[in-house]
Design an enzyme around this catalytic site. Structure first.
Site, PDB file in Angstrom:
ATOM      1  N   MET A 114      31.249  33.225  39.817  1.00  0.00           N
ATOM      2  CA  MET A 114      31.906  34.497  40.152  1.00  0.00           C
ATOM      3  C   MET A 114      30.868  35.542  40.559  1.00  0.00           C
ATOM      4  O   MET A 114      31.122  36.363  41.443  1.00  0.00           O
ATOM      5  CB  MET A 114      32.743  35.009  38.966  1.00  0.00           C
ATOM      6  CG  MET A 114      33.977  34.166  38.695  1.00  0.00           C
ATOM      7  SD  MET A 114      35.030  33.877  40.151  1.00  0.00           S
ATOM      8  CE  MET A 114      35.439  35.547  40.649  1.00  0.00           C
ATOM      9  N   GLU A 115      29.706  35.488  39.946  1.00  0.00           N
ATOM     10  CA  GLU A 115      28.636  36.415  40.304  1.00  0.00           C
ATOM     11  C   GLU A 115      28.159  36.146  41.739  1.00  0.00           C
ATOM     12  O   GLU A 115      27.955  37.079  42.521  1.00  0.00           O
ATOM     13  CB  GLU A 115      27.476  36.290  39.312  1.00  0.00           C
ATOM     14  CG  GLU A 115      27.725  36.928  37.958  1.00  0.00           C
ATOM     15  CD  GLU A 115      28.708  36.184  37.062  1.00  0.00           C
ATOM     16  OE1 GLU A 115      29.105  35.035  37.396  1.00  0.00           O
ATOM     17  OE2 GLU A 115      29.100  36.744  36.032  1.00  0.00           O
ATOM     18  N   ASP A 129      31.149  48.275  56.151  1.00  0.00           N
ATOM     19  CA  ASP A 129      31.081  49.735  56.013  1.00  0.00           C
ATOM     20  C   ASP A 129      30.055  50.334  56.954  1.00  0.00           C
ATOM     21  O   ASP A 129      30.310  51.364  57.585  1.00  0.00           O
ATOM     22  CB  ASP A 129      30.743  50.100  54.563  1.00  0.00           C
ATOM     23  CG  ASP A 129      30.654  51.604  54.361  1.00  0.00           C
ATOM     24  OD1 ASP A 129      31.593  52.319  54.790  1.00  0.00           O
ATOM     25  OD2 ASP A 129      29.663  52.071  53.772  1.00  0.00           O
TER      26      ASP A 129
END
Length: 157
Positions: A114-115, A129
């Site tokens: 998950m990390e 972004d």
């Protein structure tokens, strides 16, 4: 299929897995993902040496990926807080895309997949972004676990 959901208890409620009796082992997980650009946009970025108005796109995304890995247990409700021993985020430009790889290591009682996935996701979102002013037609794609080792079941794609 004998597998069952590890984060759902017998009453059907969300539950953090008890790892207190597990052995410490060396664990490694590798995840990857891609950020796809329209060719005109990627050409502009490449011609600017991947420097945006907010700074170096690749270096900023690498740092964001590392921060994302460190914050995984705060973002994913049932993830354990893990003492990490190594994080490596690699971002390579390709043909109209960035390919992101995140490798995470620890000596612990639970895995770091998950990390690694969070590291790739955070790096990809940071690239988006930093580049969204040029186009909203940027696609974050194929975020996946490539391999994990050190737990009950090793995995390799």
């Amino acid at each position: 299929m004998n597998n069952k959901l590890s984060h759902v208890n017998e009453d059907g409620n969300a539950s953090m897995v008890d790892v207190s009796e597990k052995q410490l082992t060396s664990r490694i997980a590798v995840a990857s993902g891609r950020v796809l650009f329209p060719s005109k946009v990627f050409r502009v970025l490449s011609n600017q040496d991947f420097l945006g108005k907010k700074g170096g796109i690749v270096q900023t995304a690498v740092i964001a990926g590392i921060q994302g890995v460190k914050k995984t247990s705060e973002l994913i409700p049932l993830c354990h807080q893990i003492n990490l021993t190594k994080i490596d985020v690699d971002i390579v430009p390709g043909e109209n895309e960035f390919h992101i790889t995140c490798t995470v290591k620890c000596n612990g009682k639970t895995g770091v997949e998950m990390e690694a996935l969070t590291g790739v996701s955070t790096a990809a979102l940071t690239i988006y972004d930093m580049c969204k002013a040029l186009s909203q037609d940027i696609v974050i794609s194929t975020i996946q676990l490539e391999s994990k080792s050190g737990g009950k079941n090793d995995f390799k794609r």
